[in-house]
Motif scaffolding. Structure first.
Motif, PDB file in Angstrom:
ATOM      1  N   LYS A  37       0.830  -1.211   0.000  1.00 31.37           N
ATOM      2  CA  LYS A  37       0.000   0.000   0.000  1.00 31.37           C
ATOM      3  C   LYS A  37       0.860   1.255   0.000  1.00 31.37           C
ATOM      4  O   LYS A  37       0.561   2.224  -0.695  1.00 31.37           O
ATOM      5  CB  LYS A  37      -0.935  -0.003   1.210  1.00 31.37           C
ATOM      6  CG  LYS A  37      -2.103  -0.933   1.068  1.00 31.37           C
ATOM      7  CD  LYS A  37      -3.035  -0.838   2.255  1.00 31.37           C
ATOM      8  CE  LYS A  37      -4.200  -1.782   2.096  1.00 31.37           C
ATOM      9  NZ  LYS A  37      -5.101  -1.746   3.251  1.00 31.37           N
ATOM     10  N   GLU A  38       1.926   1.229   0.767  1.00 31.64           N
ATOM     11  CA  GLU A  38       2.825   2.376   0.834  1.00 31.64           C
ATOM     12  C   GLU A  38       3.466   2.644  -0.528  1.00 31.64           C
ATOM     13  O   GLU A  38       3.531   3.796  -0.973  1.00 31.64           O
ATOM     14  CB  GLU A  38       3.899   2.075   1.879  1.00 31.64           C
ATOM     15  CG  GLU A  38       4.806   3.208   2.197  1.00 31.64           C
ATOM     16  CD  GLU A  38       5.767   2.845   3.292  1.00 31.64           C
ATOM     17  OE1 GLU A  38       5.711   3.500   4.343  1.00 31.64           O
ATOM     18  OE2 GLU A  38       6.579   1.917   3.106  1.00 31.64           O
ATOM     19  N   THR A  39       3.893   1.596  -1.206  1.00 29.90           N
ATOM     20  CA  THR A  39       4.492   1.745  -2.537  1.00 29.90           C
ATOM     21  C   THR A  39       3.482   2.291  -3.530  1.00 29.90           C
ATOM     22  O   THR A  39       3.807   3.167  -4.339  1.00 29.90           O
ATOM     23  CB  THR A  39       5.047   0.385  -3.026  1.00 29.90           C
ATOM     24  OG1 THR A  39       5.963  -0.103  -2.048  1.00 29.90           O
ATOM     25  CG2 THR A  39       5.760   0.529  -4.349  1.00 29.90           C
ATOM     26  N   VAL A  40       2.254   1.798  -3.469  1.00 29.82           N
ATOM     27  CA  VAL A  40       1.195   2.282  -4.372  1.00 29.82           C
ATOM     28  C   VAL A  40       0.896   3.752  -4.107  1.00 29.82           C
ATOM     29  O   VAL A  40       0.780   4.551  -5.045  1.00 29.82           O
ATOM     30  CB  VAL A  40      -0.082   1.418  -4.223  1.00 29.82           C
ATOM     31  CG1 VAL A  40      -1.272   2.066  -4.898  1.00 29.82           C
ATOM     32  CG2 VAL A  40       0.154   0.020  -4.769  1.00 29.82           C
ATOM     33  N   ILE A  41       0.793   4.137  -2.850  1.00 27.64           N
ATOM     34  CA  ILE A  41       0.482   5.534  -2.508  1.00 27.64           C
ATOM     35  C   ILE A  41       1.598   6.468  -2.968  1.00 27.64           C
ATOM     36  O   ILE A  41       1.336   7.525  -3.562  1.00 27.64           O
ATOM     37  CB  ILE A  41       0.218   5.679  -0.996  1.00 27.64           C
ATOM     38  CG1 ILE A  41      -1.110   5.012  -0.643  1.00 27.64           C
ATOM     39  CG2 ILE A  41       0.212   7.135  -0.571  1.00 27.64           C
ATOM     40  CD1 ILE A  41      -1.360   4.859   0.839  1.00 27.64           C
ATOM     41  N   VAL A  42       2.851   6.093  -2.723  1.00 28.35           N
ATOM     42  CA  VAL A  42       3.980   6.924  -3.162  1.00 28.35           C
ATOM     43  C   VAL A  42       3.997   7.029  -4.683  1.00 28.35           C
ATOM     44  O   VAL A  42       4.212   8.106  -5.244  1.00 28.35           O
ATOM     45  CB  VAL A  42       5.317   6.376  -2.616  1.00 28.35           C
ATOM     46  CG1 VAL A  42       6.495   7.066  -3.258  1.00 28.35           C
ATOM     47  CG2 VAL A  42       5.379   6.540  -1.104  1.00 28.35           C
ATOM     48  N   SER A  43       3.736   5.920  -5.368  1.00 28.02           N
ATOM     49  CA  SER A  43       3.683   5.937  -6.842  1.00 28.02           C
ATOM     50  C   SER A  43       2.581   6.854  -7.346  1.00 28.02           C
ATOM     51  O   SER A  43       2.783   7.621  -8.302  1.00 28.02           O
ATOM     52  CB  SER A  43       3.461   4.524  -7.386  1.00 28.02           C
ATOM     53  OG  SER A  43       4.498   3.675  -6.980  1.00 28.02           O
ATOM     54  N   LEU A  94      10.334  13.192  -7.091  1.00 29.36           N
ATOM     55  CA  LEU A  94      10.531  11.793  -7.490  1.00 29.36           C
ATOM     56  C   LEU A  94      11.622  11.134  -6.638  1.00 29.36           C
ATOM     57  O   LEU A  94      11.416  10.045  -6.080  1.00 29.36           O
ATOM     58  CB  LEU A  94      10.905  11.714  -8.970  1.00 29.36           C
ATOM     59  CG  LEU A  94      11.319  10.341  -9.506  1.00 29.36           C
ATOM     60  CD1 LEU A  94      10.129   9.400  -9.525  1.00 29.36           C
ATOM     61  CD2 LEU A  94      11.919  10.477 -10.888  1.00 29.36           C
ATOM     62  N   LEU A  95      12.755  11.784  -6.514  1.00 29.22           N
ATOM     63  CA  LEU A  95      13.846  11.239  -5.710  1.00 29.22           C
ATOM     64  C   LEU A  95      13.465  11.168  -4.230  1.00 29.22           C
ATOM     65  O   LEU A  95      13.871  10.242  -3.523  1.00 29.22           O
ATOM     66  CB  LEU A  95      15.117  12.069  -5.900  1.00 29.22           C
ATOM     67  CG  LEU A  95      15.728  12.011  -7.301  1.00 29.22           C
ATOM     68  CD1 LEU A  95      16.911  12.956  -7.398  1.00 29.22           C
ATOM     69  CD2 LEU A  95      16.133  10.596  -7.667  1.00 29.22           C
ATOM     70  N   GLY A  96      12.664  12.128  -3.786  1.00 30.18           N
ATOM     71  CA  GLY A  96      12.185  12.106  -2.399  1.00 30.18           C
ATOM     72  C   GLY A  96      11.286  10.916  -2.137  1.00 30.18           C
ATOM     73  O   GLY A  96      11.361  10.287  -1.070  1.00 30.18           O
ATOM     74  N   GLY A  97      10.417  10.586  -3.092  1.00 32.65           N
ATOM     75  CA  GLY A  97       9.544   9.415  -2.942  1.00 32.65           C
ATOM     76  C   GLY A  97      10.340   8.127  -2.884  1.00 32.65           C
ATOM     77  O   GLY A  97      10.078   7.254  -2.042  1.00 32.65           O
TER      78      GLY A  97
END
Length: 196
Positions: A67-73, A94-97
């Motif tokens: 879920k965290e990866t999906v939200i950041v994406s 982008l680099l911050g994510g």
């Protein structure tokens, strides 16, 4: 002049990325604070009980990571139009994510990493006040907005850390012994099956 605009753009994107991280983290806590079945609550419980260790050793925490990866994406995709007008600000976001995902996983790799290199995130999970310390990469907005609560190094933390560390070591030893015994038993069963 172009160099100055580039530096300003990178800085604003960097600062905005930290603000976004803080706001998303804080708002998700207030929205899901009463939902015991949310992956965020599970993540908090596992982090508190297991001394910041992730799903490698204890139970499943992969739902939260997905879920965290999906939200950041999604956040990065929503900011993609910035490439046209402010390309360096978007690059910074982008680099911050990516940095957020890497650092958050590093925080939950083992307690020593979290405690020494990310004490603000350690404080978030290990203190009794999980409604504080929302910054993961750096605590800049926790400090500015008054949500930074120092827990590491207090008498209570030292006492609880010692107890938890002892329990954690014992549990890991028991888990290792159990896995070895299980492997040995499986080998013995397989050897008996091949002899029959």
């Amino acid at each position: 002049m172009i160099l100055v605009f580039t530096i300003v753009e990178l800085f604003v994107g960097w600062l905005y990325g930290h603000l976004l991280e803080y706001l998303v983290h804080r708002s998700s806590y207030f929205l899901l604070k009463n939902n015991d079945k949310s992956s965020l609550r599970t993540h908090d419980r596992l982090s508190f009980i297991n001394l910041m260790c992730g799903a490698k050793v204890y139970g499943s925490n992969t739902e939260h990571l997905k879920k965290e990866t999906v939200i950041v994406s999604l956040i990065i995709i929503l900011h993609a139009p910035l490439v046209v007008v402010f390309p360096f600000a978007f690059l910074s976001i982008l680099l911050g994510g990516i940095s957020y995902l890497i650092q958050h996983r590093a925080c939950h790799s083992d307690v020593k990493t979290a405690r020494e290199y990310y004490p603000w995130h350690y404080d978030h999970h290990m203190s009794r006040r999980q409604d504080m310390n929302f910054g993961v990469r750096i605590p800049i907005f926790d400090i500015l907005l008054g949500t930074r609560l120092i827990y590491k190094g207090t008498k209570l933390e030292k006492l609880e850390y010692g107890k938890k560390l002892l329990r954690h070591k014992r549990f890991r030893e028991l888990l290792t012994r159990y896995r070895r015994a299980k492997k040995t038993n499986m080998r013995m069963i397989n050897d008996e099956d091949t002899k029959s």
